[in-house]
Design an enzyme around this catalytic site. Structure first.
Site, PDB file in Angstrom:
ATOM      1  N   LYS A  12       0.868  -1.116  -0.236  1.00  0.00           N
ATOM      2  CA  LYS A  12       0.007   0.048   0.032  1.00  0.00           C
ATOM      3  C   LYS A  12       0.874   1.133  -0.119  1.00  0.00           C
ATOM      4  O   LYS A  12       2.138   1.281   0.298  1.00  0.00           O
ATOM      5  CB  LYS A  12      -0.885   0.017   1.085  1.00  0.00           C
ATOM      6  CG  LYS A  12      -0.216  -0.011   2.612  1.00  0.00           C
ATOM      7  CD  LYS A  12       0.280   1.554   3.035  1.00  0.00           C
ATOM      8  CE  LYS A  12       0.984   1.073   4.554  1.00  0.00           C
ATOM      9  NZ  LYS A  12       1.751   2.208   4.797  1.00  0.00           N
ATOM     10  N   GLY A 105       4.758  -6.508   6.003  1.00  0.00           N
ATOM     11  CA  GLY A 105       4.408  -7.371   7.071  1.00  0.00           C
ATOM     12  C   GLY A 105       3.138  -7.519   7.243  1.00  0.00           C
ATOM     13  O   GLY A 105       2.553  -8.778   7.278  1.00  0.00           O
ATOM     14  N   ASP A 139      -2.364  -1.828  10.028  1.00  0.00           N
ATOM     15  CA  ASP A 139      -2.484  -1.942   8.765  1.00  0.00           C
ATOM     16  C   ASP A 139      -3.041  -3.154   7.982  1.00  0.00           C
ATOM     17  O   ASP A 139      -3.273  -3.174   6.855  1.00  0.00           O
ATOM     18  CB  ASP A 139      -1.133  -1.603   8.022  1.00  0.00           C
ATOM     19  CG  ASP A 139      -0.385  -0.005   8.314  1.00  0.00           C
ATOM     20  OD1 ASP A 139      -1.687   0.512   8.509  1.00  0.00           O
ATOM     21  OD2 ASP A 139       0.425  -0.031   7.723  1.00  0.00           O
TER      22      ASP A 139
HETATM   23  O1  C5P Z   1      -0.211  -1.423  14.590  1.00  0.00           O
HETATM   24  P1  C5P Z   1       1.139  -1.545  14.243  1.00  0.00           P
HETATM   25  O2  C5P Z   1       1.709  -2.907  15.261  1.00  0.00           O
HETATM   26  O3  C5P Z   1       1.663  -1.679  13.058  1.00  0.00           O
HETATM   27  O4  C5P Z   1       1.937  -0.614  14.904  1.00  0.00           O
HETATM   28  C1  C5P Z   1       3.476  -0.339  15.233  1.00  0.00           C
HETATM   29  C2  C5P Z   1       3.666   0.683  16.069  1.00  0.00           C
HETATM   30  O5  C5P Z   1       3.517   1.962  15.059  1.00  0.00           O
HETATM   31  C3  C5P Z   1       2.975   0.926  17.201  1.00  0.00           C
HETATM   32  O6  C5P Z   1       3.382   0.097  18.310  1.00  0.00           O
HETATM   33  C4  C5P Z   1       3.003   2.599  17.306  1.00  0.00           C
HETATM   34  O7  C5P Z   1       4.303   2.898  18.044  1.00  0.00           O
HETATM   35  C5  C5P Z   1       2.988   2.959  16.038  1.00  0.00           C
HETATM   36  N1  C5P Z   1       1.833   3.441  15.806  1.00  0.00           N
HETATM   37  C6  C5P Z   1       1.088   4.546  16.010  1.00  0.00           C
HETATM   38  N2  C5P Z   1      -0.342   4.762  15.646  1.00  0.00           N
HETATM   39  C7  C5P Z   1      -0.914   4.208  14.699  1.00  0.00           C
HETATM   40  C8  C5P Z   1      -0.226   3.145  14.364  1.00  0.00           C
HETATM   41  C9  C5P Z   1       1.039   2.797  14.892  1.00  0.00           C
HETATM   42  O8  C5P Z   1       1.756   5.116  16.816  1.00  0.00           O
HETATM   43  N3  C5P Z   1      -1.782   4.585  14.418  1.00  0.00           N
END
Ligand code: C5P
Length: 307
Positions: A12, A105, A139
């Site tokens: 994406k 991922g 995501d």
């Molecule tokens: O949800 P995901 O595991 O992909 O998120 C990885 C990291 O990215 C989270 O631990 C956070 O630090 C950051 N993140 C965030 N706000 C979001 C999505 C991700 O701060 N909306």
């Protein structure tokens, strides 16, 4: 013996990534307009005596092969929900840059989930699969759905976005990845340093751009070029200043828009048509400001069983 199941899931680009303040749970509220693009990872699920992950492709050495891999976590989450043993071999044929800001991922997680669901015949509903996706990462639901969508909350609450026509993109792949949490942290730091505050209590809620949604709906690439935005771009550039050279090289070669893809370091360039995209990609490759450049088009479908 049960036949293997093969699922393909797309990368994406975020055509809008509006980032709100830091929430108490460590995430940021987003208005995140996802567009799936035609670069894919493929996951093959085969029955095995235990959970096993293998990977192939140019970046395979950077893919974790333990239970930290999101594809492994997807298989485990589905197995747990249905009281099954996650005895499956997941082979990931990687084409999406690793840690590149293109949800590689997450694509692997969505693909593994759909592959295991098909292999095990769980009969899970779409809503259940989306629920598991949301547990796995912000995501991942979008990787299952594909096309274009607005992600609210931390990005996992999806509303479909209409698209008309095809958009042509070039992606400049950097050497080495950027860790998403580090880029969000840098975004917070830059905001705090500028005196605007960085918490959800201090900052307004992020909102989608009406001009951007209209450009997607009408398939108007020039309007889209004028409306794209990424609130993580300054943070990615702060951590990796050389990305400015990549963005400049693509713009000089005629890209209509140049932006960091998600948390980076991949840079995304919108082109007027397929030929213009090839010109931009060639210029990026000869500029020496990236490892390689890829052309593709959007929107692309979400995770799909292909064999
Ligand atoms: O949800 P995901 O595991 O992909 O998120 C990885 C990291 O990215 C989270 O631990 C956070 O630090 C950051 N993140 C965030 N706000 C979001 C999505 C991700 O701060 N909306």
């Amino acid at each position: 013996m049960t036949a293997p199941v093969i699922v393909r899931a797309p990368a994406k680009v975020n055509v809008q990534l509006a980032v709100g303040g830091l929430r108490p749970d460590g995430f940021h509220d987003l208005a995140n307009v996802f567009l799936a693009v035609g670069l894919y990872d493929e996951v093959t699920a085969t029955p095995a005596d235990r959970l096993r992950i293998t990977a192939s492709g140019p970046d395979a050495d950077q893919v974790p092969l333990d239970e930290g891999n999101l594809a492994a976590r997807a298989a485990l989450a589905l197995a747990r929900r249905y009281g099954l043993a996650a005895d499956v071999h997941l082979h990931i044929a990687k084409d999406i840059p690793v840690a590149g800001g293109m949800a590689g991922g997450s694509a692997d997680a969505a693909a593994a989930l759909l592959a295991c669901d098909t292999l095990w015949g769980t009969g899970a509903s779409r809503a259940e699969l989306l629920d598991i996706c949301a547990e796995l990462g912000s995501d991942v639901p979008f990787s299952l759905v594909g096309g274009a969508a607005l992600g609210r909350g931390r990005g996992e609450l999806l509303e479909p976005v209409e698209t008309g026509g095809t958009f042509h993109w070039v992606f400049a792949v950097a050497d080495g990845g950027l860790a998403t949490p580090a880029v969000y942290r840098e975004c917070d730091r830059l905001r705090e340093a500028s005196g605007q505050g960085f918490t959800a209590a201090e900052l307004p809620d992020p909102e989608p751009s009406a001009a951007l949604l209209a450009a997607l709906r009408t398939g108007d690439a020039s309007a889209l070029a004028g409306a794209v935005s990424n609130d993580l771009q300054a943070a990615a550039l702060s951590l990796r200043p050389a990305l400015a050279d990549t963005l400049r090289a693509g713009t000089q070669a005629g890209a209509m828009a140049a932006l960091v893809s998600g948390s980076g370091p991949t840079c995304a360039f919108l082109a007027s048509d397929e030929n213009a995209a090839k010109v931009v990609a060639d210029a990026l490759i000869s500029s020496g400001t990236c490892r390689t450049a890829r052309t593709t088009s959007a929107p692309a479908p979400g995770a799909t069983v292909v064999g």
